[in-house]
Design a protein around this motif. Structure first.
Motif, mmCIF file in Angstrom:
data_model
loop_
_atom_site.group_PDB
_atom_site.id
_atom_site.type_symbol
_atom_site.label_atom_id
_atom_site.label_comp_id
_atom_site.label_asym_id
_atom_site.label_seq_id
_atom_site.Cartn_x
_atom_site.Cartn_y
_atom_site.Cartn_z
ATOM 1 N N ARG A 258 0.728 -1.131 -0.135
ATOM 2 C CA ARG A 258 0.006 0.020 -0.016
ATOM 3 C C ARG A 258 0.720 1.323 0.014
ATOM 4 O O ARG A 258 0.359 2.483 0.129
ATOM 5 C CB ARG A 258 -0.942 0.214 1.131
ATOM 6 C CG ARG A 258 -1.966 -0.959 1.199
ATOM 7 C CD ARG A 258 -3.004 -1.189 2.290
ATOM 8 N NE ARG A 258 -4.076 -2.205 1.846
ATOM 9 C CZ ARG A 258 -3.662 -3.498 2.265
ATOM 10 N NH1 ARG A 258 -2.558 -3.895 2.998
ATOM 11 N NH2 ARG A 258 -4.720 -4.401 2.125
ATOM 12 N N ASN A 259 2.188 1.265 -0.046
ATOM 13 C CA ASN A 259 2.943 2.460 -0.045
ATOM 14 C C ASN A 259 3.574 2.299 -1.624
ATOM 15 O O ASN A 259 4.298 1.332 -1.769
ATOM 16 C CB ASN A 259 4.194 2.048 0.791
ATOM 17 C CG ASN A 259 3.633 2.457 2.190
ATOM 18 O OD1 ASN A 259 2.672 2.884 2.638
ATOM 19 N ND2 ASN A 259 4.628 2.052 3.272
ATOM 20 N N PHE A 260 3.182 3.196 -2.224
ATOM 21 C CA PHE A 260 3.715 3.378 -3.634
ATOM 22 C C PHE A 260 4.282 4.493 -4.139
ATOM 23 O O PHE A 260 4.533 5.422 -3.501
ATOM 24 C CB PHE A 260 2.215 3.344 -4.637
ATOM 25 C CG PHE A 260 1.347 2.154 -4.294
ATOM 26 C CD1 PHE A 260 1.384 0.971 -5.102
ATOM 27 C CD2 PHE A 260 0.036 2.601 -3.433
ATOM 28 C CE1 PHE A 260 0.594 -0.071 -4.734
ATOM 29 C CE2 PHE A 260 -0.692 1.257 -3.263
ATOM 30 C CZ PHE A 260 -0.454 0.212 -3.917
ATOM 31 N N SER A 261 5.336 4.021 -5.064
ATOM 32 C CA SER A 261 6.401 4.852 -5.432
ATOM 33 C C SER A 261 5.662 6.176 -6.364
ATOM 34 O O SER A 261 4.728 5.770 -7.085
ATOM 35 C CB SER A 261 7.515 4.313 -6.299
ATOM 36 O OG SER A 261 8.297 5.267 -6.932
ATOM 37 N N ASP A 262 6.303 7.291 -6.396
ATOM 38 C CA ASP A 262 5.610 8.155 -7.591
ATOM 39 C C ASP A 262 6.394 7.857 -8.948
ATOM 40 O O ASP A 262 5.697 8.719 -9.783
ATOM 41 C CB ASP A 262 6.208 9.552 -7.081
ATOM 42 C CG ASP A 262 5.266 10.241 -5.728
ATOM 43 O OD1 ASP A 262 4.138 9.702 -5.577
ATOM 44 O OD2 ASP A 262 5.914 10.875 -5.108
ATOM 45 N N LYS A 263 7.249 7.012 -9.054
ATOM 46 C CA LYS A 263 7.821 6.680 -10.183
ATOM 47 C C LYS A 263 6.633 5.884 -11.128
ATOM 48 O O LYS A 263 6.107 5.077 -10.691
ATOM 49 C CB LYS A 263 9.048 5.861 -9.986
ATOM 50 C CG LYS A 263 9.653 5.354 -11.267
ATOM 51 C CD LYS A 263 11.001 4.617 -10.870
ATOM 52 C CE LYS A 263 11.818 3.856 -11.955
ATOM 53 N NZ LYS A 263 12.565 2.893 -11.564
ATOM 54 N N PRO A 264 6.500 6.371 -12.482
ATOM 55 C CA PRO A 264 5.450 5.765 -13.091
ATOM 56 C C PRO A 264 5.840 4.490 -13.568
ATOM 57 O O PRO A 264 7.357 3.968 -13.672
ATOM 58 C CB PRO A 264 5.530 6.666 -14.622
ATOM 59 C CG PRO A 264 6.642 7.485 -14.409
ATOM 60 C CD PRO A 264 7.241 7.480 -12.949
ATOM 61 N N VAL A 265 4.995 3.525 -13.832
ATOM 62 C CA VAL A 265 5.237 2.007 -14.141
ATOM 63 C C VAL A 265 5.616 2.055 -15.900
ATOM 64 O O VAL A 265 4.777 2.734 -16.429
ATOM 65 C CB VAL A 265 4.066 1.416 -13.970
ATOM 66 C CG1 VAL A 265 4.329 -0.089 -14.503
ATOM 67 C CG2 VAL A 265 3.571 1.212 -12.592
ATOM 68 N N PRO A 266 6.688 1.286 -16.047
ATOM 69 C CA PRO A 266 7.039 1.417 -17.594
ATOM 70 C C PRO A 266 6.061 0.730 -18.501
ATOM 71 O O PRO A 266 5.367 -0.234 -17.883
ATOM 72 C CB PRO A 266 8.358 0.752 -17.389
ATOM 73 C CG PRO A 266 9.013 0.711 -16.023
ATOM 74 C CD PRO A 266 7.803 0.720 -15.306
ATOM 75 N N GLU A 267 5.672 1.507 -19.710
ATOM 76 C CA GLU A 267 4.871 0.780 -20.532
ATOM 77 C C GLU A 267 5.019 -0.774 -20.792
ATOM 78 O O GLU A 267 4.093 -1.330 -20.849
ATOM 79 C CB GLU A 267 4.904 1.579 -21.573
ATOM 80 C CG GLU A 267 3.567 1.092 -22.971
ATOM 81 C CD GLU A 267 3.596 2.110 -24.105
ATOM 82 O OE1 GLU A 267 3.112 1.672 -25.162
ATOM 83 O OE2 GLU A 267 4.322 3.223 -23.995
ATOM 84 N N HIS A 268 6.268 -1.135 -20.855
ATOM 85 C CA HIS A 268 6.368 -2.582 -21.127
ATOM 86 C C HIS A 268 6.047 -3.488 -20.196
ATOM 87 O O HIS A 268 5.615 -4.499 -20.264
ATOM 88 C CB HIS A 268 8.031 -2.916 -21.498
ATOM 89 C CG HIS A 268 8.937 -2.749 -20.496
ATOM 90 N ND1 HIS A 268 9.300 -1.790 -19.789
ATOM 91 C CD2 HIS A 268 9.300 -3.978 -19.707
ATOM 92 C CE1 HIS A 268 10.192 -2.157 -18.743
ATOM 93 N NE2 HIS A 268 10.096 -3.452 -18.673
#
Length: 176
Positions: free
Chosen positions: A130-140
Motif C-alpha cells: 500500500r506504499n507506492f512510488s511516484d515513479k510511473p510504471v514503464p509501458e512494457h
C-alpha cells in the motif's frame, strides 16, 4: 433520515477502540543492518534501526500486523507482542487478536514431508503493498501485466473484460 459521519459512518470507517500491532526483533537472532529485510518488507515503514543496529518499531507508528516483516526474516528474529485488533463494533476482531501462523509444512499423500509447488510458493510469497512510488510504471511492464490478465480463466472462455489503463497523474487525482 440522512446518515451522519459521527453517528453512522465514523464507527465503521474509523473505530476508536483499535490497537496497533506490536512486534519486536530479537537482538540475539537478528543480524541487524546486514539484512534489513524486515524494514524493506514493511508496507507502513514501521521499523527503524536502533543505536545497536537492530530493527525496532517506531514510536506511535501504525502496524496492521500484516507480518510481512516476520515472514521475510530469515533468522526468525521477529516476534509478536500484540496483534492489531479492534475491541468492538463493526470491525471487532473475533474472538480476539488474530494469531500469526506460518503455513503448515507441506506433506504428500502418505504424510511425508514434501516441497511447496510453484503455485503454492507464489500464494505464500504474495503481499499486499500500500506504499507506492511516484515513479510511473514503464509501458512494457503494463503490457506484460495486461497480457497475463488476458489469459486468466473465464467462464466458457468468454473473456468478458476490457482493460483501461490510466497513466495521467492529473486525471487520476481529479477522478478521486
Amino acid at each position: 433520515m440522512p446518515m451522519t459521519w459521527e453517528k453512522d459512518l465514523k464507527p465503521i470507517y474509523s473505530p476508536d477502540d483499535f490497537h496497533w500491532g506490536k512486534l519486536k526483533a530479537d537482538p540475539d537472532k537478528c543480524t541487524g543492518e546486514k539484512c534489513g529485510l524486515c524494514i524493506e518488507n514493511c508496507p507502513f515503514d514501521t521499523w527503524e534501526i536502533d543505536e545497536n543496529y537492530i530493527p525496532k518499531m517506531k514510536e506511535n507508528w501504525p502496524c496492521f500486523s500484516c507480518y510481512n516483516c516476520m515472514v521475510a526474516c530469515p533468522e526468525d528474529a521477529i516476534s509478536i507482542i500484540e496483534s492489531y485488533h479492534v475491541d468492538s463494533g463493526f470491525w471487532k476482531t473475533l474472538p480476539g487478536p488474530l494469531p500469526a501462523r506460518t503455513p503448515l509444512e507441506p506433506r504428500d499423500a502418505e504424510g511425508k514431508s514434501d516441497q511447496w509447488n510453484a503455485v503454492e510458493k507464489v500464494i505464500f510469497m504474495r503481499r499486499s503493498v500500500r506504499n507506492f512510488s511516484d515513479k510511473p510504471v514503464p509501458e512494457h511492464l503494463i503490457k506484460r501485466v495486461l497480457e497475463a490478465g488476458r489469459f486468466a480463466p473465464s467462464a466458457e472462455n468468454t473473456q468478458p473484460w476490457k482493460f483501461i489503463v490510466v497513466t495521467n497523474k492529473d486525471f487520476k487525482k481529479n477522478a478521486i
